[in-house]
Design a protein around this motif. Structure first.
Motif, PDB file in Angstrom:
ATOM      1  N   LEU A   5      -3.342  11.900  16.522  1.00 17.66           N
ATOM      2  CA  LEU A   5      -2.994  10.623  15.885  1.00 17.66           C
ATOM      3  C   LEU A   5      -3.976  10.293  14.764  1.00 17.66           C
ATOM      4  CD1 LEU A   5      -1.934   8.381  18.895  1.00 17.66           C
ATOM      5  CD2 LEU A   5      -0.504   9.070  16.999  1.00 17.66           C
ATOM      6  N   ILE A   6      -5.256  10.559  15.010  1.00  9.66           N
ATOM      7  CA  ILE A   6      -6.286  10.301  13.990  1.00  9.66           C
ATOM      8  C   ILE A   6      -6.024  11.184  12.768  1.00  9.66           C
ATOM      9  CG2 ILE A   6      -8.751  10.563  13.463  1.00  9.66           C
ATOM     10  CD1 ILE A   6      -9.234   9.644  16.455  1.00  9.66           C
ATOM     11  N   TRP A   7      -5.682  12.432  13.014  1.00 12.35           N
ATOM     12  CA  TRP A   7      -5.387  13.353  11.911  1.00 12.35           C
ATOM     13  C   TRP A   7      -4.182  12.869  11.108  1.00 12.35           C
ATOM     14  CZ3 TRP A   7      -8.116  16.579   9.357  1.00 12.35           C
ATOM     15  CH2 TRP A   7      -9.206  17.228   9.949  1.00 12.35           C
ATOM     16  N   LEU A   8      -3.185  12.375  11.829  1.00 11.76           N
ATOM     17  CA  LEU A   8      -1.977  11.869  11.150  1.00 11.76           C
ATOM     18  C   LEU A   8      -2.317  10.646  10.300  1.00 11.76           C
ATOM     19  CD1 LEU A   8       0.801  12.211  13.873  1.00 11.76           C
ATOM     20  CD2 LEU A   8       0.855  13.206  11.601  1.00 11.76           C
ATOM     21  N   LEU A   9      -3.167   9.775  10.887  1.00 14.87           N
ATOM     22  CA  LEU A   9      -3.592   8.566  10.180  1.00 14.87           C
ATOM     23  C   LEU A   9      -4.383   8.931   8.925  1.00 14.87           C
ATOM     24  CD1 LEU A   9      -3.467   5.431  10.751  1.00 14.87           C
ATOM     25  CD2 LEU A   9      -5.810   5.641  11.485  1.00 14.87           C
ATOM     26  N   MET A  10      -5.261   9.901   9.056  1.00 12.24           N
ATOM     27  CA  MET A  10      -6.081  10.372   7.922  1.00 12.24           C
ATOM     28  C   MET A  10      -5.183  10.940   6.825  1.00 12.24           C
ATOM     29  SD  MET A  10      -9.643  10.438   8.628  1.00 12.24           S
ATOM     30  CE  MET A  10     -10.415  12.009   8.328  1.00 12.24           C
ATOM     31  N   ALA A  11      -4.201  11.709   7.245  1.00 11.87           N
ATOM     32  CA  ALA A  11      -3.280  12.324   6.290  1.00 11.87           C
ATOM     33  C   ALA A  11      -2.488  11.232   5.564  1.00 11.87           C
ATOM     34  CB  ALA A  11      -2.331  13.275   7.009  1.00 11.87           C
ATOM     35  N   TYR A  12      -2.080  10.189   6.321  1.00  2.57           N
ATOM     36  CA  TYR A  12      -1.314   9.093   5.737  1.00  2.57           C
ATOM     37  C   TYR A  12      -2.165   8.315   4.728  1.00  2.57           C
ATOM     38  CZ  TYR A  12       1.335   4.772   5.377  1.00  2.57           C
ATOM     39  OH  TYR A  12       2.017   3.706   4.902  1.00  2.57           O
ATOM     40  N   ILE A  13      -3.418   8.033   5.118  1.00  2.95           N
ATOM     41  CA  ILE A  13      -4.320   7.307   4.217  1.00  2.95           C
ATOM     42  C   ILE A  13      -4.568   8.125   2.950  1.00  2.95           C
ATOM     43  CG2 ILE A  13      -6.705   6.476   3.933  1.00  2.95           C
ATOM     44  CD1 ILE A  13      -6.518   5.672   6.996  1.00  2.95           C
ATOM     45  N   GLY A  14      -4.776   9.429   3.140  1.00  2.27           N
ATOM     46  CA  GLY A  14      -4.984  10.320   1.992  1.00  2.27           C
ATOM     47  C   GLY A  14      -3.790  10.302   1.060  1.00  2.27           C
ATOM     48  N   TYR A  15      -2.590  10.292   1.632  1.00  2.00           N
ATOM     49  CA  TYR A  15      -1.359  10.255   0.844  1.00  2.00           C
ATOM     50  C   TYR A  15      -1.269   8.951   0.052  1.00  2.00           C
ATOM     51  CZ  TYR A  15       3.636   9.390   0.114  1.00  2.00           C
ATOM     52  OH  TYR A  15       4.836   9.065  -0.441  1.00  2.00           O
ATOM     53  N   ARG A  16      -1.626   7.822   0.717  1.00  2.00           N
ATOM     54  CA  ARG A  16      -1.578   6.505   0.067  1.00  2.00           C
ATOM     55  C   ARG A  16      -2.583   6.422  -1.086  1.00  2.00           C
ATOM     56  NH1 ARG A  16       1.090   2.095   2.611  1.00  2.00           N
ATOM     57  NH2 ARG A  16       0.299   0.978   0.815  1.00  2.00           N
ATOM     58  N   VAL A  17      -3.779   6.991  -0.856  1.00  2.00           N
ATOM     59  CA  VAL A  17      -4.826   6.956  -1.892  1.00  2.00           C
ATOM     60  C   VAL A  17      -4.367   7.750  -3.111  1.00  2.00           C
ATOM     61  CG1 VAL A  17      -7.167   7.755  -2.445  1.00  2.00           C
ATOM     62  CG2 VAL A  17      -6.749   6.524  -0.307  1.00  2.00           C
ATOM     63  N   VAL A  18      -3.808   8.922  -2.883  1.00  2.00           N
ATOM     64  CA  VAL A  18      -3.326   9.761  -3.988  1.00  2.00           C
ATOM     65  C   VAL A  18      -2.213   9.032  -4.735  1.00  2.00           C
ATOM     66  CG1 VAL A  18      -2.092  11.898  -4.541  1.00  2.00           C
ATOM     67  CG2 VAL A  18      -4.024  11.954  -2.957  1.00  2.00           C
ATOM     68  N   LYS A  19      -1.302   8.398  -3.996  1.00  2.00           N
ATOM     69  CA  LYS A  19      -0.183   7.678  -4.608  1.00  2.00           C
ATOM     70  C   LYS A  19      -0.687   6.503  -5.451  1.00  2.00           C
ATOM     71  CE  LYS A  19       4.486   6.386  -3.457  1.00  2.00           C
ATOM     72  NZ  LYS A  19       5.367   5.717  -2.511  1.00  2.00           N
ATOM     73  N   ALA A  20      -1.701   5.773  -4.920  1.00  2.00           N
ATOM     74  CA  ALA A  20      -2.264   4.629  -5.632  1.00  2.00           C
ATOM     75  C   ALA A  20      -2.951   5.061  -6.917  1.00  2.00           C
ATOM     76  CB  ALA A  20      -3.243   3.895  -4.722  1.00  2.00           C
ATOM     77  N   LEU A  21      -3.565   6.242  -6.881  1.00  2.00           N
ATOM     78  CA  LEU A  21      -4.248   6.750  -8.075  1.00  2.00           C
ATOM     79  C   LEU A  21      -3.249   7.200  -9.140  1.00  2.00           C
ATOM     80  CD1 LEU A  21      -7.140   8.815  -6.461  1.00  2.00           C
ATOM     81  CD2 LEU A  21      -7.422   6.810  -7.906  1.00  2.00           C
ATOM     82  N   MET A  22      -2.105   7.682  -8.701  1.00  2.63           N
ATOM     83  CA  MET A  22      -1.098   8.177  -9.637  1.00  2.63           C
ATOM     84  C   MET A  22      -0.284   7.034 -10.244  1.00  2.63           C
ATOM     85  SD  MET A  22      -1.352  11.570  -9.407  1.00  2.63           S
ATOM     86  CE  MET A  22       0.092  12.599  -9.479  1.00  2.63           C
ATOM     87  N   ALA A  23      -0.079   5.967  -9.478  1.00  5.03           N
ATOM     88  CA  ALA A  23       0.820   4.877  -9.867  1.00  5.03           C
ATOM     89  C   ALA A  23       0.476   4.182 -11.194  1.00  5.03           C
ATOM     90  CB  ALA A  23       0.919   3.869  -8.740  1.00  5.03           C
ATOM     91  N   PRO A  24      -0.772   3.749 -11.428  1.00  2.00           N
ATOM     92  CA  PRO A  24      -1.052   2.969 -12.651  1.00  2.00           C
ATOM     93  C   PRO A  24      -0.691   3.703 -13.940  1.00  2.00           C
ATOM     94  CG  PRO A  24      -2.918   2.916 -11.154  1.00  2.00           C
ATOM     95  CD  PRO A  24      -1.961   3.925 -10.617  1.00  2.00           C
ATOM     96  N   LYS A  25      -0.804   5.048 -13.916  1.00  2.00           N
ATOM     97  CA  LYS A  25      -0.514   5.825 -15.126  1.00  2.00           C
ATOM     98  C   LYS A  25       0.960   5.784 -15.487  1.00  2.00           C
ATOM     99  CE  LYS A  25      -4.414   8.886 -14.608  1.00  2.00           C
ATOM    100  NZ  LYS A  25      -4.830  10.126 -13.953  1.00  2.00           N
TER     101      LYS A  25
END
Ligand SMILES: [Zn+2]
Length: 86
Positions: A5-25
């Motif tokens: 579950l922790i690994w899944l949560l980490m993967a989800y957070i990582g996905y959100r961070v990458v998405k947030a970094l890509m969005a403003p552009k």
């Protein structure tokens, strides 16, 4: 099980961070210069002029924008004819 579950949560957070970094552009305004330059329409000849360059006439307490003094005069003449005398 908890580790998974922790690994899944980490993967989800990582996905959100990458998405947030890509969005403003991708969602950045394409042409911010167009919004600052406001255009107004001359009611006499129908020409569109930049508000900064337009001739401003105050008639009947309303602001009207014209391309030139000639149009302003023409408009005020029309106004004199259409408004009934007191
Ligand atoms: Zn005009």
């Amino acid at each position: 099980m908890i580790r998974l579950l922790i690994w899944l949560l980490m993967a989800y957070i990582g996905y959100r961070v990458v998405k947030a970094l890509m969005a403003p552009k991708s969602s950045a305004p394409a042409s911010p210069a167009l919004e600052s330059e406001e255009t107004v329409q001359d009611p006499v000849c129908g020409m569109y002029v930049a508000k900064a360059d337009a001739v401003v006439g105050r008639l009947n307490g309303e602001r009207h924008y014209f391309c030139s003094m000639a149009c302003l005069e023409k408009f005020s003449e029309q106004l004199d004819h259409t408004t009934p005398p007191h």
